[in-house]
Design an enzyme around this catalytic site. Structure first.
Site, mmCIF file in Angstrom:
data_model
loop_
_atom_site.group_PDB
_atom_site.id
_atom_site.type_symbol
_atom_site.label_atom_id
_atom_site.label_comp_id
_atom_site.label_asym_id
_atom_site.label_seq_id
_atom_site.Cartn_x
_atom_site.Cartn_y
_atom_site.Cartn_z
ATOM 1 N N CYS A 1 -7.677 -23.329 6.149
ATOM 2 C CA CYS A 1 -8.276 -23.999 4.621
ATOM 3 C C CYS A 1 -8.464 -22.290 4.276
ATOM 4 O O CYS A 1 -8.544 -22.417 3.155
ATOM 5 C CB CYS A 1 -9.403 -24.865 4.323
ATOM 6 S SG CYS A 1 -10.638 -23.732 5.656
ATOM 7 N N TYR B 1 0.750 -1.128 -0.181
ATOM 8 C CA TYR B 1 -0.404 -0.387 0.181
ATOM 9 C C TYR B 1 0.723 1.316 0.092
ATOM 10 O O TYR B 1 2.611 1.290 -0.075
ATOM 11 C CB TYR B 1 -1.401 0.366 1.380
ATOM 12 C CG TYR B 1 -1.927 -1.048 1.296
ATOM 13 C CD1 TYR B 1 -3.115 -1.233 0.004
ATOM 14 C CD2 TYR B 1 -2.139 -1.894 1.776
ATOM 15 C CE1 TYR B 1 -4.397 -1.826 -0.472
ATOM 16 C CE2 TYR B 1 -3.174 -2.902 1.922
ATOM 17 C CZ TYR B 1 -4.070 -3.403 1.095
ATOM 18 O OH TYR B 1 -5.063 -3.969 1.040
ATOM 19 N N ASP C 1 -23.592 -32.183 2.490
ATOM 20 C CA ASP C 1 -24.071 -31.668 0.722
ATOM 21 C C ASP C 1 -24.751 -33.292 0.368
ATOM 22 O O ASP C 1 -25.547 -32.267 -0.974
ATOM 23 C CB ASP C 1 -22.441 -32.997 0.291
ATOM 24 C CG ASP C 1 -20.825 -32.115 0.508
ATOM 25 O OD1 ASP C 1 -21.723 -30.819 0.653
ATOM 26 O OD2 ASP C 1 -19.834 -32.848 0.432
#
Length: 689
Positions: free
Chosen positions: A347, A176, A648
Site C-alpha cells: 500500500c 541524483y 474508524d
C-alpha cells in the site's frame, strides 16, 4: 519446535562483500524512514529491530555527505561532523549487536535538493531547475567543484568508518547528481566529464575509487545503480548507455545494488506492481560482474526468494517494505514459521512518512516506528494486567488487531462481528480492482487468532447494549467502523447538501463496494482524494458504466502523490476513457443535472448525471459506544470497567491508523499510561560541547 524447510537453505548461506561477510542473503536495502538525523534514537532502534529479526545487512536511508547536500524538510540521514558520527554509532551498535552488517547510503543530491536549511547553492552537471519545482536552480560544476564533491564524499566515507559502518554506498541512481552526469540528455558538457559514455561515467568511477582508497579494507563499497535507460513499459527494460556504463564499472565496487529508472515501478504499489517485478531488469547483471548483486521486488514468498538466488538472478534478497511489514521475516523462514509472516500488502503507507515528513508507519506492522518511543516490539508483548476479559465489538482492522494483541497478552477475548465475513472495510476494499493483496491484513490476523484458545470469535452477532451487559466483560472496545456519507459533506462542502429526495440516485462508496450498480451516467465525486474514489470509478467503468470522475483537487487521487502511485492512477483512468473533471466540486443536484463549481472562481456549470456516488467524508458508527458509556455512568448491572472506541469508530482514517489504534488499546489496557506523555520524544542528538 519447527524447523526450516531445506528448500530455503540457500537463503541462509553467508556471502562475502569485500572485506566483510554477511551471515545470510537477507539484505535490508536503504529506505527512507521519516526520521533522519532529527530522530536518531528512533532510527537506531528501528534498524536494530531488523537486525534482531535476522536481516544479514541493514542499511540507512539516503545520507547527506555535506551541508551543500540538504533536502529539508525531507528527513535525511547525515554525516557532516563528529556529532553525526556519534548519532550514527547508535544505529551501528544496535545492528552489530545481532550479528548483522551495517550499511550507509552516502548521497550526493544535485539539483533535486534546494538546500533550504543550509542555503548553499546546489551543484549539478549543468545549471538546471529544481526537479521538485522549488524556486532554486543549480550551478554547473566546474573542475574545482568536482574536486570538492569528491572530497566531501571521501570525508563522509571516513566518518562512516568511524561511526562503525561496514558498507559505504556510492549512490548513482534516482536522478541524483551522479546519475545526472551519466544522462545523455542532461549532460551537455564538452569537457572530460561530458560527451562519450566513458566521459559521462568518469565521475562515478572516480568517486568509487576515492571511497575504496579512503576506507581500505575496513569497509566494503557498494554502488546503487539502474542498468536500464528511461522509457519502456513495465517489465520491458530499455538497454543502452546505462548497461554500457555498468560494464565499464562491473568489477570496481564490492557489491551492486540494482534498481530501475522508474521509481514508481521499483517501489510500485500492489495495485499496479506484483512481487518480483524487477527480474527482467536484473537478470543479465550477474553475467557481467564477478561481484554480488542485490535487488528488490517486494519479496514476501520464500519460494520466490529462493528461486531468484538459485537461478542466478541475485545473490541477496533486497527488501525495504517487506522488512518494515515484518522485521522478523528472515527468522520466521529460518524457524519454519512461514504462516506467521506479516506479509507486505504494497500500500506504500510507509513511503508517505518520507513524503509528508513524519516517522515511518506500516499498515501491517503497528509497532513500526514505535520501537524506541513506546518500547513496542513486533514479536513480544507484556502479559495481561489484573483484568480477565475483554469484549471487542467489530472485526474490522482495528477489532482484529485488538483481539490478536489482547489474546497474545493472555486475556480472555470475545470478538463479535455483525456480518458473516471478518475484516470490515478491509474485506470490502480488497475486492476493488488491484487491491486483492490488502486482504492480507485480515488473513494474517484471523490466522493468528485461530491458533489461540483464549480468543472466541462470534460471527453474525450484531450486539445491542443488553447483549454487552449480559456478557459482563471487564472491558469493552467498540470497533464498529464508519460509513461513507451520502450528503456531499467534506472538504469542499462544509455543509451537507439536501439531496434526500434523490436518495435512489445517490450512492456512497460503501454501496458500490457492497454490490450496488447504478443505472445510467454516473458521477463519482471524489472529495477524499486518496485511493477509494478512483477505484470506485474504475470498478464502475469495468462494469460497463458511463462514469465521470469529479474532484476539487488538481489531480486524480491527489493525496496519492505521497505513496508514489498518483501518476499511475491518473494514467489508468485516462486509459479507461473515464471523463475526468478536476478543480471542481459538487454544488447541487436536481436528479438530472449536477451543478459543479470551480474551486478558483464562482463559475458554475451543469453536467448531466443519472446518479452520483459520494466519496467525501465518513461518519463514525459510535452510537453503541455512547450507550455503553451511559450504562457505566448509571452503574447498570454488567456494565464494564471501561469502554473505548478504536479504529474508524473513533476517527475515520487509514487502515494503518485503525490497526495502530487497536494495537495501542491492547498494549495500554491495565497499564498506568500518562495521557500527556505516553511516548518518549526523540530530540536532536547534540554533540557535547
Amino acid at each position: 519446535m519447527t524447523y526450516r524447510d531445506p528448500r530455503y537453505d540457500i537463503l541462509f548461506e553467508p556471502v562475502k562483500i569485500g572485506p566483510h561477510t554477511a551471515k545470510n542473503r537477507f539484505y535490508q536495502v536503504p529506505h527512507c524512514t521519516g526520521m533522519g538525523w532529527q530522530r536518531p534514537r528512533m532510527l537506531a532502534s528501528m534498524r536494530g529491530m531488523k537486525a534482531e529479526g535476522g536481516w544479514g545487512v541493514v542499511c540507512t536511508e539516503y545520507c547527506s555527505v555535506h551541508p551543500a547536500v540538504d533536502d529539508l524538510p525531507y528527513p535525511t540521514q547525515s554525516l557532516w561532523d563528529k556529532g553525526d558520527i556519534k548519532a550514527n554509532r547508535l544505529m551501528t551498535d544496535k545492528v552489530h549487536e545481532h550479528g548483522a552488517l551495517a550499511g550507509v547510503e552516502l548521497w550526493l543530491s544535485g539539483s533535486r535538493s534546494p538546500n533550504f536549511f543550509t542555503r548553499e547553492i546546489p551543484l549539478d552537471v549543468v545549471s538546471m531547475p529544481n526537479w521538485n519545482n522549488d524556486p532554486v536552480q543549480s550551478r554547473k560544476m566546474d573542475r574545482k567543484d568536482i574536486r570538492e564533491v569528491r572530497r566531501w564524499h571521501r570525508n563522509a566515507a571516513l566518518r562512516a568508518r568511524d561511526a562503525g559502518f561496514d558498507i559505504a554506498y556510492v549512490y548513482a541512481t534516482h536522478q541524483y547528481l551522479l546519475d545526472n552526469f551519466m544522462n545523455r540528455e542532461l549532460n551537455t558538457r564538452t569537457d572530460e566529464y561530458g560527451g562519450s559514455i566513458e566521459n559521462r561515467v568518469r565521475l562515478i568511477r572516480e568517486v568509487i575509487e576515492d571511497t575504496k582508497e579512503a576506507v581500505g579494507d575496513t569497509m566494503a563499497v557498494a554502488v546503487r545503480f539502474s542498468v536500464d535507460d528511461p522509457g519502456g513499459s513495465d517489465g520491458n527494460p530499455v538497454v543502452g548507455d546505462k548497461m554500457a556504463m555498468f560494464e565499464i564499472l562491473a568489477d570496481l565496487p564490492d557489491l551492486w545494488d540494482i534498481n530501475v529508472d522508474d521509481y514508481s515501478l521499483e517501489m510500485g504499489v500492489s495495485r499496479f506492481v506484483q512481487e518480483g517485478s524487477l527480474e527482467n531488469y536484473v537478470k543479465h547483471v550477474k553475467s557481467k560482474t564477478s561481484k554480488p548483486v542485490v535487488s528488490v521486488g517486494r519479496f514476501t514468498s520464500p519460494d520466490t526468494m529462493a528461486s531468484q538466488v538459485k537461478r542466478g538472478i541475485v545473490d541477496f534478497i533486497g527488501a525495504a517494505r517487506p522488512s518494515i511489514s515484518d522485521p522478523f521475516l528472515p527468522s520466521k523462514i529460518e524457524q519454519g514459521r512461514i504462516d506467521d509472516i506479516r506479509e507486505c500488502i504494497g500500500c506504500n503507507i510507509c513511503y508517505t512518512g518520507d513524503s509528508k515528513h513524519y516517522p515511518l508507519r506500516c499498515t501491517q506492522n503497528p509497532t513500526m516506528g514505535e520501537e524506541w518511543r513506546r518500547g513496542w516490539h513486533p514479536e513480544k508483548i507484556e502479559p495481561k494486567g489484573n483484568s480477565e476479559s475483554v469484549l471487542v465489538v467489530g472485526a474490522g482492522p482495528a477489532g482484529l488487531e485488538a483481539a490478536l494483541a489482547l489474546g497474545q497478552r493472555g486475556y480472555h477475548v470475545i470478538l463479535a462481528e455483525a456480518s458473516r465475513e471478518l475484516g470490515g472495510r478491509v474485506s470490502l476494499e480488497s475486492k476493488l480492482p488491484g487491491l486483492s493483496e490488502w486482504a492480507r491484513v485480515r488473513e494474517y490476523r484471523v490466522g493468528q487468532i485461530e491458533k489461540m484458545s483464549n480468543v472466541e470469535i462470534y460471527r453474525e452477532s450484531e450486539l445491542v447494549l443488553q447483549d454487552i451487559l449480559d456478557l459482563n466483560a471487564d472491558h469493552v472496545a467498540i470497533a464498529t467502523g464508519s460509513k461513507w456519507r451520502a450528503d456531499a459533506y467534506g472538504n469542499y462542502n462544509n455543509r451537507a447538501l439536501n439531496l434526500s429526495r434523490f436518495n435512489r440516485q445517490i450512492f456512497t462508496a460503501d454501496d458500490i463496494m457492497g454490490g450496488a450498480s447504478p443505472a445510467g451516467r454516473t458521477i463519482v465525486f471524489d472529495d477524499d482524494c486518496f485511493y477509494v474514489g478512483s477505484l470506485i470509478a474504475e470498478k464502475l467503468t469495468l462494469g460497463g458504466h458511463d462514469v465521470v470522475y469529479l474532484s476539487p483537487a488538481s489531480q486524480v487521487a491527489a493525496w496519492s502523490v505521497n505513496n508514489g502511485e498518483q501518476a499511475r492512477v491518473q494514467r489508468r483512468l485516462i486509459e479507461l476513457d473515464i471523463e475526468i473533471v478536476l478543480n471542481h466540486g459538487l454544488d447541487d443536484y436536481d436528479g438530472r443535472q449536477a451543478t459543479i463549481g470551480c474551486v478558483y472562481s464562482e463559475r458554475q456549470r451543469s453536467v448531466p448525471a443519472d446518479n452520483i456516488v459520494m466519496v467525501t467524508a465518513r461518519t463514525p458508527q459510535d452510537s453503541l459506544y455512547y450507550e455503553v458509556l451511559e450504562a457505566m455512568e448509571q452503574a447498570r448491572q454488567g456494565a464494564p470497567q471501561s469502554v473505548r472506541r478504536i479504529g474508524d469508530c473513533d476517527g475515520p482514517g487509514l487502515i494503518a491508523a485503525a490497526v495502530y489504534s487497536g494495537h495501542k488499546f491492547a498494549r495500554e489496557l491495565d497499564n498506568n499510561i500518562d495521557p500527556d506523555a505516553s511516548a518518549k520524544i526523540d530530540r536532536i542528538f547534540f554533540e557535547e560541547v
